[in-house]
Structures are given as C-alpha cells and as structure tokens.
Design a protein around this motif. Sequence first.
Motif, PDB file in Angstrom:
ATOM      1  N   LEU A 127     -17.917  45.431  40.651  1.00 31.28           N
ATOM      2  CA  LEU A 127     -18.707  44.479  40.409  1.00 31.28           C
ATOM      3  C   LEU A 127     -20.308  44.825  40.273  1.00 31.28           C
ATOM      4  O   LEU A 127     -20.952  44.280  39.441  1.00 31.28           O
ATOM      5  CB  LEU A 127     -18.371  43.258  41.772  1.00 31.28           C
ATOM      6  N   LEU A 128     -20.538  45.533  41.058  1.00 32.27           N
ATOM      7  CA  LEU A 128     -22.089  46.016  41.002  1.00 32.27           C
ATOM      8  C   LEU A 128     -22.300  46.638  39.510  1.00 32.27           C
ATOM      9  O   LEU A 128     -23.398  46.317  39.039  1.00 32.27           O
ATOM     10  CB  LEU A 128     -22.423  46.751  42.127  1.00 32.27           C
ATOM     11  N   ASN A 129     -21.460  47.422  39.030  1.00 32.92           N
ATOM     12  CA  ASN A 129     -21.545  47.825  37.549  1.00 32.92           C
ATOM     13  C   ASN A 129     -21.711  46.834  36.692  1.00 32.92           C
ATOM     14  O   ASN A 129     -22.672  46.761  35.766  1.00 32.92           O
ATOM     15  CB  ASN A 129     -20.268  48.850  37.354  1.00 32.92           C
ATOM     16  N   VAL A 130     -21.014  45.760  36.893  1.00 34.54           N
ATOM     17  CA  VAL A 130     -21.146  44.457  35.837  1.00 34.54           C
ATOM     18  C   VAL A 130     -22.455  43.910  36.116  1.00 34.54           C
ATOM     19  O   VAL A 130     -23.039  43.571  35.220  1.00 34.54           O
ATOM     20  CB  VAL A 130     -19.947  43.558  35.984  1.00 34.54           C
ATOM     21  N   CYS A 131     -22.956  43.800  37.277  1.00 30.98           N
ATOM     22  CA  CYS A 131     -24.204  42.644  37.539  1.00 30.98           C
ATOM     23  C   CYS A 131     -25.229  43.752  37.028  1.00 30.98           C
ATOM     24  O   CYS A 131     -26.289  43.352  36.635  1.00 30.98           O
ATOM     25  CB  CYS A 131     -24.229  42.629  39.147  1.00 30.98           C
ATOM     26  N   VAL A 132     -25.211  45.204  37.245  1.00 31.41           N
ATOM     27  CA  VAL A 132     -26.490  46.034  36.810  1.00 31.41           C
ATOM     28  C   VAL A 132     -26.582  45.959  35.318  1.00 31.41           C
ATOM     29  O   VAL A 132     -27.728  45.943  34.754  1.00 31.41           O
ATOM     30  CB  VAL A 132     -26.285  47.586  37.289  1.00 31.41           C
ATOM     31  N   ASN A 133     -25.331  45.730  34.411  1.00 34.05           N
ATOM     32  CA  ASN A 133     -25.555  45.624  33.098  1.00 34.05           C
ATOM     33  C   ASN A 133     -25.818  44.344  32.884  1.00 34.05           C
ATOM     34  O   ASN A 133     -26.674  44.039  31.668  1.00 34.05           O
ATOM     35  CB  ASN A 133     -23.809  45.771  32.338  1.00 34.05           C
ATOM     36  N   CYS A 151      -9.830  34.895  40.342  1.00 36.88           N
ATOM     37  CA  CYS A 151     -10.933  35.153  39.078  1.00 36.88           C
ATOM     38  C   CYS A 151     -12.284  35.250  39.646  1.00 36.88           C
ATOM     39  O   CYS A 151     -12.789  34.357  40.510  1.00 36.88           O
ATOM     40  CB  CYS A 151     -10.602  34.233  37.948  1.00 36.88           C
ATOM     41  N   ILE A 152     -12.975  36.290  39.349  1.00 32.79           N
ATOM     42  CA  ILE A 152     -14.526  36.508  39.445  1.00 32.79           C
ATOM     43  C   ILE A 152     -15.127  36.312  38.406  1.00 32.79           C
ATOM     44  O   ILE A 152     -14.900  37.344  37.269  1.00 32.79           O
ATOM     45  CB  ILE A 152     -14.770  37.671  40.351  1.00 32.79           C
ATOM     46  N   ALA A 153     -15.946  35.516  38.002  1.00 33.72           N
ATOM     47  CA  ALA A 153     -16.649  35.274  36.899  1.00 33.72           C
ATOM     48  C   ALA A 153     -18.199  35.761  36.897  1.00 33.72           C
ATOM     49  O   ALA A 153     -18.870  35.159  38.032  1.00 33.72           O
ATOM     50  CB  ALA A 153     -16.816  33.744  36.187  1.00 33.72           C
ATOM     51  N   ARG A 161     -15.021  38.413  33.387  1.00 32.55           N
ATOM     52  CA  ARG A 161     -14.102  37.836  34.279  1.00 32.55           C
ATOM     53  C   ARG A 161     -13.231  38.904  34.718  1.00 32.55           C
ATOM     54  O   ARG A 161     -12.489  39.657  33.997  1.00 32.55           O
ATOM     55  CB  ARG A 161     -13.239  36.759  33.674  1.00 32.55           C
ATOM     56  N   VAL A 162     -13.139  38.984  36.109  1.00 38.13           N
ATOM     57  CA  VAL A 162     -12.579  40.111  36.818  1.00 38.13           C
ATOM     58  C   VAL A 162     -11.393  39.332  37.664  1.00 38.13           C
ATOM     59  O   VAL A 162     -11.585  38.215  38.254  1.00 38.13           O
ATOM     60  CB  VAL A 162     -13.292  40.732  37.894  1.00 38.13           C
ATOM     61  N   TYR A 163      -9.876  39.727  37.332  1.00 37.64           N
ATOM     62  CA  TYR A 163      -8.712  39.243  38.031  1.00 37.64           C
ATOM     63  C   TYR A 163      -8.217  40.210  38.993  1.00 37.64           C
ATOM     64  O   TYR A 163      -7.811  41.249  38.532  1.00 37.64           O
ATOM     65  CB  TYR A 163      -7.734  38.826  36.803  1.00 37.64           C
ATOM     66  N   LEU A 164      -8.033  39.647  40.194  1.00 39.58           N
ATOM     67  CA  LEU A 164      -7.282  40.487  41.273  1.00 39.58           C
ATOM     68  C   LEU A 164      -5.971  39.719  41.653  1.00 39.58           C
ATOM     69  O   LEU A 164      -6.208  38.606  42.010  1.00 39.58           O
ATOM     70  CB  LEU A 164      -8.241  40.611  42.198  1.00 39.58           C
ATOM     71  N   PRO A 165      -4.929  40.324  41.609  1.00 39.15           N
ATOM     72  CA  PRO A 165      -3.794  39.911  41.817  1.00 39.15           C
ATOM     73  C   PRO A 165      -3.554  39.414  43.347  1.00 39.15           C
ATOM     74  O   PRO A 165      -4.163  40.087  44.412  1.00 39.15           O
ATOM     75  CB  PRO A 165      -2.754  40.770  41.650  1.00 39.15           C
ATOM     76  N   VAL A 166      -2.962  38.087  43.676  1.00 36.64           N
ATOM     77  CA  VAL A 166      -2.717  37.849  45.028  1.00 36.64           C
ATOM     78  C   VAL A 166      -1.444  38.352  45.571  1.00 36.64           C
ATOM     79  O   VAL A 166      -0.553  38.182  44.804  1.00 36.64           O
ATOM     80  CB  VAL A 166      -2.951  36.238  45.009  1.00 36.64           C
ATOM     81  N   GLY A 167      -1.422  39.044  46.533  1.00 34.50           N
ATOM     82  CA  GLY A 167      -0.048  39.598  46.905  1.00 34.50           C
ATOM     83  C   GLY A 167       0.767  38.642  47.378  1.00 34.50           C
ATOM     84  O   GLY A 167       0.720  37.443  47.597  1.00 34.50           O
ATOM     85  N   LEU A 176     -28.106  34.774  36.648  1.00 32.70           N
ATOM     86  CA  LEU A 176     -26.968  35.597  37.111  1.00 32.70           C
ATOM     87  C   LEU A 176     -26.056  34.846  37.841  1.00 32.70           C
ATOM     88  O   LEU A 176     -26.380  34.483  39.005  1.00 32.70           O
ATOM     89  CB  LEU A 176     -27.246  36.994  37.633  1.00 32.70           C
ATOM     90  N   ILE A 177     -24.995  34.283  37.367  1.00 37.85           N
ATOM     91  CA  ILE A 177     -24.180  33.330  38.036  1.00 37.85           C
ATOM     92  C   ILE A 177     -22.905  33.975  38.464  1.00 37.85           C
ATOM     93  O   ILE A 177     -21.998  34.636  37.773  1.00 37.85           O
ATOM     94  CB  ILE A 177     -23.970  32.119  37.443  1.00 37.85           C
ATOM     95  N   LEU A 178     -22.502  33.983  39.667  1.00 41.49           N
ATOM     96  CA  LEU A 178     -21.035  34.341  40.493  1.00 41.49           C
ATOM     97  C   LEU A 178     -20.451  33.380  40.612  1.00 41.49           C
ATOM     98  O   LEU A 178     -20.853  32.361  41.216  1.00 41.49           O
ATOM     99  CB  LEU A 178     -21.336  35.411  41.646  1.00 41.49           C
ATOM    100  N   LYS A 179     -19.249  33.293  40.139  1.00 41.31           N
ATOM    101  CA  LYS A 179     -18.184  32.052  40.484  1.00 41.31           C
ATOM    102  C   LYS A 179     -16.685  32.448  40.794  1.00 41.31           C
ATOM    103  O   LYS A 179     -16.367  33.527  40.125  1.00 41.31           O
ATOM    104  CB  LYS A 179     -18.285  31.272  39.265  1.00 41.31           C
ATOM    105  N   THR A 180     -15.994  31.936  41.646  1.00 38.77           N
ATOM    106  CA  THR A 180     -14.784  32.593  42.026  1.00 38.77           C
ATOM    107  C   THR A 180     -13.746  30.958  41.712  1.00 38.77           C
ATOM    108  O   THR A 180     -14.133  29.975  41.929  1.00 38.77           O
ATOM    109  CB  THR A 180     -14.832  32.771  43.348  1.00 38.77           C
ATOM    110  N   GLN A 181     -12.672  31.483  41.361  1.00 36.97           N
ATOM    111  CA  GLN A 181     -11.463  30.505  41.228  1.00 36.97           C
ATOM    112  C   GLN A 181     -10.288  31.218  41.313  1.00 36.97           C
ATOM    113  O   GLN A 181      -9.966  32.397  41.409  1.00 36.97           O
ATOM    114  CB  GLN A 181     -11.541  29.601  40.039  1.00 36.97           C
ATOM    115  N   VAL A 182      -8.930  30.193  41.468  1.00 41.29           N
ATOM    116  CA  VAL A 182      -7.752  30.669  41.499  1.00 41.29           C
ATOM    117  C   VAL A 182      -6.936  30.395  40.050  1.00 41.29           C
ATOM    118  O   VAL A 182      -7.076  29.260  39.511  1.00 41.29           O
ATOM    119  CB  VAL A 182      -6.711  30.461  42.556  1.00 41.29           C
ATOM    120  N   VAL A 183      -6.420  31.366  39.437  1.00 40.22           N
ATOM    121  CA  VAL A 183      -5.766  31.205  38.123  1.00 40.22           C
ATOM    122  C   VAL A 183      -4.200  31.566  38.481  1.00 40.22           C
ATOM    123  O   VAL A 183      -4.116  32.465  38.999  1.00 40.22           O
ATOM    124  CB  VAL A 183      -6.457  31.761  36.986  1.00 40.22           C
ATOM    125  N   ALA A 184      -3.388  30.848  37.333  1.00 40.48           N
ATOM    126  CA  ALA A 184      -1.954  31.241  37.382  1.00 40.48           C
ATOM    127  C   ALA A 184      -1.949  32.417  36.439  1.00 40.48           C
ATOM    128  O   ALA A 184      -2.543  32.601  35.396  1.00 40.48           O
ATOM    129  CB  ALA A 184      -1.396  29.939  36.786  1.00 40.48           C
TER     130      ALA A 184
END
Length: 555
Positions: A440-446, A482-484, A545-551, A457-465
């Motif tokens: 995430l830091l790499n994306v923010c530095v860019n 999802c981390i936008a 948008r970074v998507y991390l799977p929910v176990g 710089l806006i960080l936002k979280t949500q759950v997507v199907a």
Amino acid sequence: ESCQSTHEEFTAANEELLAVNEELQSANEELETSKEELQSVNEELVTVNNQLNDKVEELNKTNDDLANFLNSSEVGTLFLDKGFCVRRFTPSATRLLNLIPSDVGRPVSHISNKFIDVDPIAIAATVLRNLTSFEKEVETSDGLWYMLRCMPYRTLGDVIDGVVFTFTEVTRLKRSEEAMMEARNYAESIIHTIRESLLVLDPQLKVLSANRAFYETFQVAPEETENRLVYELGERQWDIPRLRELLEEVLRSDRHFENFEVEHNFPAIGRKIMSLNARRIDDQQRASVRLILLAIDDVTEQRRAEEERKKLEEQLRQAQKMESIGTLAAGVAHDFNNILNIIQGYASLLKEPGTRHEEVAETAGVIVESTKRGAEVVHQLLTLARRAEPRLEATDVNLLLHNLMHLLKQTFPKSIEVTLASNHELPPVAVDLNQITQALLNVCVNARDAMPDGGRLILKTQVVAGKSLQEDGEANAERYVCIAITDTGTGIDEKVRHRIFEPFFTTKGSGQGTGLGLSVTYGILKNHDGLIRVESRPMHGTTFRVYLPVGSSEG
C-alpha cells in the motif's frame, strides 16, 4: 404159365411203380425244402436291399449336407488329386481361382488366380512330400488378405489321395492388427519422446515397460527394470511407503493421483524431488485392472529455481522497501528538523534565569511530546524496514490504514491532504501485515509523486462480492475487502497504464525511481490471492483498488 408170367411182370411193374412213387415223393420233399430255402434267401435279399437303400439315402443326405456346407461356407476350398488336377471346389473358391464347373479334372497349373506370389503346385508338392500342413497369409491383387492352408487329403482308409487348399479371408483382422501395431508404435513414439519418465505397471505392480527418459534419468538398464515389482527397483529405492499406499488405492478403486511429490536419495544420481502422477487403465470386457501408468517428473531443478526465485523476490522486496523508506527520508528529515527546533527552543527557555516552576513544567511537557512524535516515526520506519519471514494473521484493515495514514501525514509534504473513509463493518483478512503495508505504501508514494504541487490522497475501504469481479477471471473468493487509494494527481494515459506493473518500468527521470514499486506490490498481492486494478485519465487523477480475499472461516 403165360398167366403166371404175366402176373409176375405185373408184380414187377407194380414194384417199380412203387419205387418210382417213393422217389417222386422224396424229390417232392426236396423241392419243398428248396422252396423254403429260396423263400428264406429271398427274405434276406429283401432285407439287404432295404438296408442298402437306407445307406444310399443316408449317403445322399450326407452328400447333400456336405454340398450345402461347402456351398454356403465363406471359406474357399479346393480339392486336388495326386496329379494336382481339380477334383472339387466350393463356390467361394471360384472368385479367388477363376474356376468354372468345367475345370474339374483340369491341372491346377492351367488355371490363373488372384493371389500375389503364390504357386499352388509348389505348395501342394511340399505338402505331399513332407505330409505336413502349410499355412501362410497371402494377399490378392485387389488388396484383400487370406489365410492359405494346405494339408494332405486322407481317405477313410488313411490313404493319401491328394491335397486340400482352404482360403479364409482375414482382411479385417489384418487391418485391425496393422491398426493396433500402428497405434502401439504411435503410443511408444510418444512415450519415448516425452521428457517425463514413464512406467507401465501390471495389476501386480510389476514393470511391463519404461520409456527412455526413465532409463536416462535414473541410470538403470531395461533388464534391471522390466518384470520386477516397482518397489524392488534399484535395490528397493522405490519402496516409498506413501507411494505404496497411493498405488494400492489406485488398484482398489478407480482413482488416480496427480502431482504427488516425493523427495528421495538415489545412490547413483543423488537426491531428487519427483512429482508422481498415476492413472488406472481397465479392461472393460473383463471388468478388471489392465494397466497402471505411472509418470515421474523430475522437478528437482524446478523446485531449486523456485527457492532461488523466492529468495530473489525477498531480496527485491527488501531492496524496494529500502527505496520506499529512502523516498520518505526528506519528509522524515523535515519533520525531525521541526521536532529538534522545538526541543532546542524550549531547552533554551529552561536555561534563561528567572524561569518559574510552572513554565519549566510546561516546557518539559512540550519536549517530551516532541520526542514521542520522533520516536513514533522512527518506530514505524523500523517496522517497515524489518526483514521477517512472511506470516499470515487476521488483520483489521481499518486499523492498518489508520496507522499508514498517520505515517503518511508525518512524512508526506503538508501540501498533500491524507484522509481515510472507513467501513466499520469490515471482516478481518489473513495477510502478512508488513508486506501489505509495503504494498500500500508503494501505491501511496506513487500518488504523492503524481501530485508535485499538492492535492488530496483519499483512502477508502468497503466489502465487495467476488461475483462482481468474475469478469477478471481471477476472482475465486466469495467476498473481498477492497482498499481504494485515490489521488488528484496528473493521472496515467492508456499506453502507460498497461505497463505500470512491469518490473523496472518507470516514467520518472533518471535517479528518481527503479520502477520496482508497483511490480513488487503486484507480486505481494498475487501471493495473497489478491487483486489490484487501476482506473485513471490524464489530468483527472488515479484510483488503485486493492482486493484482499475474506477467508471462508471468517464468521
């Protein structure tokens, strides 16, 4: 006297008549006896005649049966006498030997036939000379195949009285054999061409055959391998308990196994890592196991290369991590300079004469708070720089982003406003905290570099199907966090956007970046079964948008 003489003559005549009468009676008796004998002979002749008629009728039936059998048989039959003249033939033989009814009695040498390189005279002579049967597959001029057989003609009295030729069509059988041989050669060519080692086992797990790759890889000879139990190969080097269990499971049930890895030490070739695949081939007619194919892929070098790749990836991530920290150095130095100026200013106040006690306490409090701020920045940087083994743990993404936002505010220029919009009902995700923070830091530095004159710089979280991401073809989880990350910077054009995840690709000037940041981010997310997507237009900012799977165990 004359009367006396006459009487005597009459008496004599009478005696003669009596004698003749007796003879006649005797002759009559003999005639009666002869009549009876003739009647008996006649009865015997009638019986013999009836028996002869029965035999003739039986023989006629037998001849009819034989004629019908020969006429209906598809086996061409030719009877020759000892002079090799045609005695009889069946209708099936007429097409092969060009025979007609008037050919009976003709020498077979005068009759042409459709067979290629077949000399009936020579064959018949050999059979009569040796009194043995002759058998050979022969081909006709129109491409049909027949099994030619020739044997001595034996009478019921076991007298050799010629020869018998039979011609049985075996074209379909011949074609089947040729097809089977061709298929076998084709299969063997494939088996010997493939690089994987292959063993063909029988139901008792004995090796029927092996391909060239097996002999070359494991440095064994065919005589050491074929017709031996697989466990006995190489002085029981293949007697591996787990392999034995799997093969027995394949025998018991219609199962197979794939990519079963075995690491084993072979005296001749050293330690090898092998990926095993086995499949059962059944005999459908007999409902039994026919063969087992065991494929052995030597993945030793591949696994070593993977280990080396993992080491290089870790080194790359660490190098890029150091680069990320380097990019933060200016902001850290500026922040530390401010902190040191505060500490220096308030320390100078403490040295002035006449300072009251409450002023000293207030000054010391500011100094302590400033040192805490400095220590917190140092702690965050050390945490990011620390080299550690990847470890997945349940992580609160909102808390992770809150700490990241704090670090960004401390290190980014004050002209960039950093905000966080959290969804407070996020489920935890299993991630390596250090690696995801780096990604995430790499994306923010860019994003920071895309806003040289400041911005948001806006960080936002949500759950997507997961279904909403199916069009990408890589989304396998049911839900994702999802981390936008959105910036208001210069944006990315379409041509560059397709290359931003390539290693060493950068649009920055010389000495301003290695082009590894986003490629490392992509690799980290890939290892987490995550996804990353980017939307951008020149001069309209960018959103990652970074998507991390929910176990699946999250509940």
